[in-house]
Motif scaffolding. Sequence first.
Motif, PDB file in Angstrom:
ATOM      1  N   THR A 185       0.762  -1.299   0.130  1.00 21.64           N
ATOM      2  CA  THR A 185      -0.045  -0.195  -0.004  1.00 21.64           C
ATOM      3  C   THR A 185       0.870   1.180  -0.141  1.00 21.64           C
ATOM      4  N   LEU A 186       0.468   2.209  -0.905  1.00 22.43           N
ATOM      5  CA  LEU A 186       1.388   3.337  -0.881  1.00 22.43           C
ATOM      6  C   LEU A 186       0.613   4.722  -0.441  1.00 22.43           C
ATOM      7  N   PHE A 187       1.751   5.472   0.092  1.00 23.53           N
ATOM      8  CA  PHE A 187       1.315   6.309   0.922  1.00 23.53           C
ATOM      9  C   PHE A 187       1.973   7.535   0.655  1.00 23.53           C
ATOM     10  N   GLY A 188       1.419   8.899   0.698  1.00 26.77           N
ATOM     11  CA  GLY A 188       2.105  10.085   0.528  1.00 26.77           C
ATOM     12  C   GLY A 188       1.724  11.218   1.501  1.00 26.77           C
ATOM     13  N   ASN A 189       0.793  11.932   1.297  1.00 23.05           N
ATOM     14  CA  ASN A 189       0.484  12.894   2.249  1.00 23.05           C
ATOM     15  C   ASN A 189      -0.148  12.451   3.836  1.00 23.05           C
ATOM     16  N   ARG A 190      -0.502  11.122   3.810  1.00 23.49           N
ATOM     17  CA  ARG A 190      -1.173  10.571   4.837  1.00 23.49           C
ATOM     18  C   ARG A 190      -0.159   9.561   5.415  1.00 23.49           C
ATOM     19  N   SER A 191      -0.533   9.262   6.686  1.00 22.32           N
ATOM     20  CA  SER A 191       0.503   8.290   7.174  1.00 22.32           C
ATOM     21  C   SER A 191       0.045   7.017   7.278  1.00 22.32           C
ATOM     22  N   GLY A 192       0.893   6.212   6.674  1.00 24.26           N
ATOM     23  CA  GLY A 192       0.756   4.617   6.619  1.00 24.26           C
ATOM     24  C   GLY A 192       0.898   3.972   7.885  1.00 24.26           C
ATOM     25  N   ALA A 193       1.631   4.493   8.827  1.00 20.61           N
ATOM     26  CA  ALA A 193       1.570   3.899  10.265  1.00 20.61           C
ATOM     27  C   ALA A 193       0.216   4.088  10.977  1.00 20.61           C
ATOM     28  N   ARG A 194      -0.777   5.156  10.339  1.00 21.17           N
ATOM     29  CA  ARG A 194      -1.764   5.543  10.948  1.00 21.17           C
ATOM     30  C   ARG A 194      -2.905   4.414  10.261  1.00 21.17           C
ATOM     31  N   ASN A 195      -3.062   4.620   8.899  1.00 19.86           N
ATOM     32  CA  ASN A 195      -4.150   4.086   8.151  1.00 19.86           C
ATOM     33  C   ASN A 195      -3.850   2.663   7.259  1.00 19.86           C
ATOM     34  N   ALA A 196      -2.795   2.061   7.873  1.00 20.09           N
ATOM     35  CA  ALA A 196      -2.530   0.498   7.547  1.00 20.09           C
ATOM     36  C   ALA A 196      -1.831   0.000   8.755  1.00 20.09           C
ATOM     37  N   PHE A 197      -2.078  -1.413   8.674  1.00 19.79           N
ATOM     38  CA  PHE A 197      -1.280  -2.215   9.858  1.00 19.79           C
ATOM     39  C   PHE A 197      -0.432  -3.107   9.138  1.00 19.79           C
ATOM     40  N   ALA A 198       0.801  -2.658   9.225  1.00 17.88           N
ATOM     41  CA  ALA A 198       1.908  -3.539   8.564  1.00 17.88           C
ATOM     42  C   ALA A 198       2.249  -4.969   9.261  1.00 17.88           C
ATOM     43  N   THR A 199       2.369  -5.793   8.268  1.00 21.12           N
ATOM     44  CA  THR A 199       2.669  -7.180   8.793  1.00 21.12           C
ATOM     45  C   THR A 199       3.865  -7.782   7.878  1.00 21.12           C
ATOM     46  N   PRO A 200       4.399  -9.007   7.907  1.00 21.92           N
ATOM     47  CA  PRO A 200       5.445  -9.337   6.925  1.00 21.92           C
ATOM     48  C   PRO A 200       5.019  -9.561   5.544  1.00 21.92           C
ATOM     49  N   LYS A 201       3.610  -9.756   5.305  1.00 21.51           N
ATOM     50  CA  LYS A 201       3.112  -9.793   4.122  1.00 21.51           C
ATOM     51  C   LYS A 201       2.461  -8.565   3.774  1.00 21.51           C
ATOM     52  N   ASN A 202       2.050  -7.724   4.595  1.00 22.40           N
ATOM     53  CA  ASN A 202       1.285  -6.386   4.147  1.00 22.40           C
ATOM     54  C   ASN A 202       2.274  -5.301   4.303  1.00 22.40           C
ATOM     55  N   LEU A 203       2.890  -4.926   3.315  1.00 21.98           N
ATOM     56  CA  LEU A 203       3.861  -3.738   3.305  1.00 21.98           C
ATOM     57  C   LEU A 203       3.459  -2.427   3.016  1.00 21.98           C
ATOM     58  N   ILE A 204       3.982  -1.506   3.661  1.00 23.42           N
ATOM     59  CA  ILE A 204       3.674   0.027   3.548  1.00 23.42           C
ATOM     60  C   ILE A 204       4.851   0.484   2.899  1.00 23.42           C
ATOM     61  N   ILE A 205       4.663   1.434   1.721  1.00 26.77           N
ATOM     62  CA  ILE A 205       5.711   2.379   1.523  1.00 26.77           C
ATOM     63  C   ILE A 205       5.411   3.737   1.316  1.00 26.77           C
ATOM     64  N   GLN A 206       6.048   4.485   2.190  1.00 26.79           N
ATOM     65  CA  GLN A 206       5.565   5.827   2.735  1.00 26.79           C
ATOM     66  C   GLN A 206       6.671   6.892   1.971  1.00 26.79           C
ATOM     67  N   ALA A 207       5.877   7.734   1.201  1.00 26.41           N
ATOM     68  CA  ALA A 207       6.508   8.827   0.486  1.00 26.41           C
ATOM     69  C   ALA A 207       7.090   9.779   1.690  1.00 26.41           C
ATOM     70  N   THR A 208       8.039  10.944   1.373  1.00 25.26           N
ATOM     71  CA  THR A 208       8.439  11.894   2.463  1.00 25.26           C
ATOM     72  C   THR A 208       7.321  13.088   2.341  1.00 25.26           C
ATOM     73  N   PRO A 209       6.586  13.443   2.937  1.00 25.92           N
ATOM     74  CA  PRO A 209       5.549  14.620   2.808  1.00 25.92           C
ATOM     75  C   PRO A 209       6.407  15.694   2.794  1.00 25.92           C
ATOM     76  N   LYS A 210       5.779  16.942   2.280  1.00 26.89           N
ATOM     77  CA  LYS A 210       6.212  18.475   2.298  1.00 26.89           C
ATOM     78  C   LYS A 210       6.418  18.875   3.822  1.00 26.89           C
ATOM     79  N   HIS A 211       5.354  18.310   4.693  1.00 26.82           N
ATOM     80  CA  HIS A 211       5.439  18.925   6.114  1.00 26.82           C
ATOM     81  C   HIS A 211       4.938  17.754   7.057  1.00 26.82           C
ATOM     82  N   LYS A 212       5.087  17.811   8.417  1.00 30.43           N
ATOM     83  CA  LYS A 212       4.774  16.744   9.002  1.00 30.43           C
ATOM     84  C   LYS A 212       3.342  16.099   9.044  1.00 30.43           C
ATOM     85  N   ILE A 213       3.059  14.786   8.817  1.00 28.25           N
ATOM     86  CA  ILE A 213       1.959  14.570   8.777  1.00 28.25           C
ATOM     87  C   ILE A 213       0.995  14.616   9.948  1.00 28.25           C
TER      88      ILE A 213
END
Length: 320
Positions: free
Chosen positions: A262-290
């Motif tokens: 699951t891909l995230f940009g201006n929203r937090s992957g740590a908040r909006n998804a629950f990572a597991t060994p087979k459920n990966l999150i790729i988080q872009a670096t936003p302009k400001h603190k999320i």
Amino acid sequence: MKLSALGDIVHASVAIQFIRKHIANAHISWFCDARFEQIARLLAGVDEVVALPLKDKKFLKSFGILRQKQGQFDIIIDLQGLLKSALVSRSLGKNIFGFDRFSTKEGLASIFYTHKYSCNYNKNIILRNLELCAFALNFSFDEKEILTKEPCFLKNSRIPNKNSRISSKKILIAPFASESSKCYAHFASVIKGAKEFAQCFLVAGSEIEREKATKLASSGATLLAPLDLAQILEFMDTCDLIIGNDSGITHLAWAQNYATITLFGNRSGARNAFATPKNLIIQATPKHKIDAFHIDKSDFCINDIDPAQIIAKAKGLCDA
């Protein structure tokens, strides 16, 4: 109580099996907007789905439905925490559990709750929902239990399941989301790289999405015919991986224990998804603190994610 939208309903779905685990004989009614009735009726462990046509502004009809249900519940839990859901909760009874005014987007909703739970709004949404249910029903849980959860939704049998798998790997790509700033612009490159080791399929809903998906399919993917949510669940069951934006489809795949990226940009992957060994999150670096209270919808940093990173992680999951 989770009225809308699709992603929100999916995020709340895991709470049902935790409630069942601790209160096996509970009668669980799920209130949702009528537009999401189909997915709500696929929730495993729910005894009753009550659909309210609020998005269609049929307020008198909604009021009539709520009036019939008034006083039938011992405990009402508002997982959405909006003024709309709080008013619905209050119309059903008085023993209402919800987040306090500092813990939800629309703090005014908290005045309608009998019991209020304090929880950082930026905390993982799966944990927020489970913590509120645990508070309301007096049970405890360990985060590790989420890793061994059962699939949250039922499936029908209209489409062949895993027994009909073809020999090559299959990846379902969900390239759309409710907000343009949540949509990744380089899926064509992902498809071109991933087709070296897997067949790629695209899912699209509206006519506008299908027009865009048709162009995207020219990169080497197959655009699926229009499917309802039950059919999408069945198709996911034949896939090795689902890749997508922060959207209902990728969250639905997580809920069913399918491998995801699951891909995230201006929203937090740590908040909006629950990572597991087979459920990966790729988080872009936003302009400001999320901050979940203040989303910068002008920030399209999701497009800074390197397609090669997605392809590499996809191959790793497909080879696992």
